[in-house]
Design an enzyme around this catalytic site. Structure first.
Site, mmCIF file in Angstrom:
data_model
loop_
_atom_site.group_PDB
_atom_site.id
_atom_site.type_symbol
_atom_site.label_atom_id
_atom_site.label_comp_id
_atom_site.label_asym_id
_atom_site.label_seq_id
_atom_site.Cartn_x
_atom_site.Cartn_y
_atom_site.Cartn_z
ATOM 1 N N SER A 10 -39.809 -36.736 -6.733
ATOM 2 C CA SER A 10 -39.643 -35.277 -6.666
ATOM 3 C C SER A 10 -40.172 -34.635 -7.939
ATOM 4 O O SER A 10 -39.953 -35.156 -9.039
ATOM 5 C CB SER A 10 -38.173 -34.911 -6.506
ATOM 6 O OG SER A 10 -38.019 -33.512 -6.659
ATOM 7 N N TYR A 17 -29.593 -36.565 -8.767
ATOM 8 C CA TYR A 17 -30.811 -36.589 -7.940
ATOM 9 C C TYR A 17 -32.031 -36.948 -8.783
ATOM 10 O O TYR A 17 -32.832 -37.817 -8.425
ATOM 11 C CB TYR A 17 -30.998 -35.224 -7.271
ATOM 12 C CG TYR A 17 -32.202 -35.155 -6.339
ATOM 13 C CD1 TYR A 17 -32.217 -35.845 -5.135
ATOM 14 C CD2 TYR A 17 -33.316 -34.382 -6.676
ATOM 15 C CE1 TYR A 17 -33.300 -35.777 -4.280
ATOM 16 C CE2 TYR A 17 -34.408 -34.303 -5.823
ATOM 17 C CZ TYR A 17 -34.399 -35.002 -4.623
ATOM 18 O OH TYR A 17 -35.492 -34.938 -3.779
ATOM 19 N N LYS A 60 -34.575 -40.255 -8.684
ATOM 20 C CA LYS A 60 -36.031 -40.180 -8.494
ATOM 21 C C LYS A 60 -36.777 -40.735 -9.712
ATOM 22 O O LYS A 60 -37.888 -41.246 -9.587
ATOM 23 C CB LYS A 60 -36.446 -38.739 -8.199
ATOM 24 C CG LYS A 60 -35.946 -38.230 -6.856
ATOM 25 C CD LYS A 60 -36.421 -39.097 -5.697
ATOM 26 C CE LYS A 60 -36.063 -38.511 -4.341
ATOM 27 N NZ LYS A 60 -36.558 -39.328 -3.221
HETATM 28 P P1 NDP Z 1 -34.558 -34.299 5.188
HETATM 29 O O1 NDP Z 1 -33.131 -34.143 4.819
HETATM 30 O O2 NDP Z 1 -35.240 -33.246 5.962
HETATM 31 O O3 NDP Z 1 -34.768 -35.704 5.970
HETATM 32 C C1 NDP Z 1 -34.209 -36.849 5.413
HETATM 33 C C2 NDP Z 1 -34.596 -38.049 6.255
HETATM 34 O O4 NDP Z 1 -34.064 -39.222 5.609
HETATM 35 C C3 NDP Z 1 -34.027 -38.025 7.653
HETATM 36 O O5 NDP Z 1 -34.962 -38.604 8.516
HETATM 37 C C4 NDP Z 1 -32.783 -38.914 7.550
HETATM 38 O O6 NDP Z 1 -32.451 -39.588 8.761
HETATM 39 C C5 NDP Z 1 -33.278 -39.929 6.554
HETATM 40 N N1 NDP Z 1 -32.220 -40.648 5.836
HETATM 41 C C6 NDP Z 1 -31.244 -40.149 5.028
HETATM 42 N N2 NDP Z 1 -30.477 -41.136 4.557
HETATM 43 C C7 NDP Z 1 -30.973 -42.298 5.051
HETATM 44 C C8 NDP Z 1 -30.626 -43.663 4.934
HETATM 45 N N3 NDP Z 1 -29.584 -44.066 4.170
HETATM 46 N N4 NDP Z 1 -31.378 -44.583 5.587
HETATM 47 C C9 NDP Z 1 -32.418 -44.213 6.364
HETATM 48 N N5 NDP Z 1 -32.790 -42.934 6.527
HETATM 49 C C10 NDP Z 1 -32.076 -41.990 5.886
HETATM 50 O O7 NDP Z 1 -35.310 -34.558 3.785
HETATM 51 P P2 NDP Z 1 -36.814 -34.207 3.332
HETATM 52 O O8 NDP Z 1 -37.737 -34.452 4.444
HETATM 53 O O9 NDP Z 1 -36.811 -32.916 2.664
HETATM 54 O O10 NDP Z 1 -37.018 -35.310 2.177
HETATM 55 C C11 NDP Z 1 -37.809 -36.475 2.359
HETATM 56 C C12 NDP Z 1 -38.031 -37.106 0.995
HETATM 57 O O11 NDP Z 1 -38.743 -36.194 0.157
HETATM 58 C C13 NDP Z 1 -36.736 -37.442 0.246
HETATM 59 O O12 NDP Z 1 -36.880 -38.661 -0.440
HETATM 60 C C14 NDP Z 1 -36.575 -36.281 -0.730
HETATM 61 O O13 NDP Z 1 -35.824 -36.636 -1.857
HETATM 62 C C15 NDP Z 1 -38.043 -36.013 -1.061
HETATM 63 N N6 NDP Z 1 -38.286 -34.664 -1.576
HETATM 64 C C16 NDP Z 1 -37.999 -33.551 -0.825
HETATM 65 C C17 NDP Z 1 -38.220 -32.281 -1.345
HETATM 66 C C18 NDP Z 1 -37.904 -31.034 -0.590
HETATM 67 O O14 NDP Z 1 -37.944 -29.948 -1.210
HETATM 68 N N7 NDP Z 1 -37.600 -31.086 0.700
HETATM 69 C C19 NDP Z 1 -38.799 -32.102 -2.701
HETATM 70 C C20 NDP Z 1 -39.053 -33.335 -3.387
HETATM 71 C C21 NDP Z 1 -38.806 -34.563 -2.852
HETATM 72 P P3 NDP Z 1 -31.487 -38.912 9.908
HETATM 73 O O15 NDP Z 1 -32.239 -37.710 10.424
HETATM 74 O O16 NDP Z 1 -31.395 -39.960 10.943
HETATM 75 O O17 NDP Z 1 -30.223 -38.558 9.241
#
Ligand code: NDP
Length: 246
Positions: A141, A154, A158
């Site tokens: 991130s 967080y 990261k």
């Molecule tokens: P979302 O919350 O939209 O989606 C998260 C996803 O991760 C879902 O598919 C969820 O599955 C899955 N997930 C959560 N916990 C687990 C677990 N223990 N095992 C397997 N799957 C899991 O998040 P984003 O799409 O926004 O984020 C994706 C990545 O990008 C993350 O690593 C986040 O830290 C990073 N990121 C995001 C930013 C943002 O502004 N959005 C900025 C910087 C980094 P389910 O739907 O089944 O619960």
């Protein structure tokens, strides 16, 4: 180095948000996809259907990335279905803002468990299963560069991801596998939007010189670049995709 077409990719946490878009981008470039999810089987199944419409194969596999047995089963299911693993995207993550003084250890542990331990677990399995031409990409991130109050656990999680990726790239020496991180700026997904006021969202949206939130597609394009032939010489790097946020 193999082209993207005919390859198999595992995308952790691809039931929604950025992971979903990464899965669709990689499928559009010819990969068969394993859609990993944790809670939302319905959404994962919908992503599988979309990938099939694109003409590629896909399966949805439940696994908690931080669970050793579950993650092993995810890689086993991929091999059983497709016989090979070429690209692994460690995308699954959670976020909660809590001040260091006042945050319970439970919050810290939960964030570190999914984001750092989960990435470690997935990277380890990728290192075991990928061959020549393999690609590993983990989601960090851009908030790492802006140590705002509440982001301690967080950002710590990261920072671990960025270190692991660079060490892993060196541990893979001689095997023709790249290992990189992509560090998005704010992207309008559930993870980012949940619990924020309209003013907070507007302020973060205007923080980057490009003055907008990122889209999942902005991030997926960078991941697809690293996973594809054009990314062949990029290794042990953190690619910040953030409109100039930091
Ligand atoms: P979302 O919350 O939209 O989606 C998260 C996803 O991760 C879902 O598919 C969820 O599955 C899955 N997930 C959560 N916990 C687990 C677990 N223990 N095992 C397997 N799957 C899991 O998040 P984003 O799409 O926004 O984020 C994706 C990545 O990008 C993350 O690593 C986040 O830290 C990073 N990121 C995001 C930013 C943002 O502004 N959005 C900025 C910087 C980094 P389910 O739907 O089944 O619960």
């Amino acid at each position: 180095m193999r082209p993207t077409t005919g390859r198999t990719a595992i995308v952790t946490g691809s039931s929604r948000g950025i992971g979903r878009e990464i899965a669709l981008h990689l499928a559009a470039r010819g990969c068969d996809i394993v859609v990993n999810y944790h809670g939302r089987e319905d959404l994962a199944d919908a992503v599988v259907r979309e990938i099939k419409w694109l003409g590629r194969k896909a399966i949805a596999v439940h696994a908690d990335v931080a669970d050793e047995t579950g993650a092993k089963a995810l890689f086993r299911a991929t091999l059983d279905a497709f016989g090979r693993i070429d690209v692994v995207v460690s995308n699954a993550g959670i976020m909660k803002t809590v001040p260091i003084a006042g945050a319970g250890l439970a919050d810290y542990d939960a964030i570190m468990r999914t984001n750092a331990r989960g990435a470690f677990n997935v990277l380890a399995l990728a290192g075991k299963h990928l061959g020549e031409g393999g690609r590993i990409i983990a989601l960090s991130s851009s908030v790492i560069a802006k140590p705002a109050p509440g982001y301690g656990p967080y950002i710590a999680s990261k920072a671990a991801v960025e270190v692991l990726v660079r060490v892993m790239a060196n541990e893979l020496r001689g095997r023709g596998i790249t290992c990189n991180a992509v560090a998005p700026g704010p992207v309008g997904t559930e993870l980012f939007l949940e619990g924020k006021s309209a003013d907070q969202i507007a302020s973060l949206a205007s923080a980057a010189p490009l003055e907008r939130l990122g889209t999942p597609s902005d991030i997926a394009a960078a991941v697809a670049f690293l996973a594809g032939p054009e990314g062949a010489w990029v290794n042990a790097q953190v690619l910040r995709v953030n409109g100039g946020f930091a």
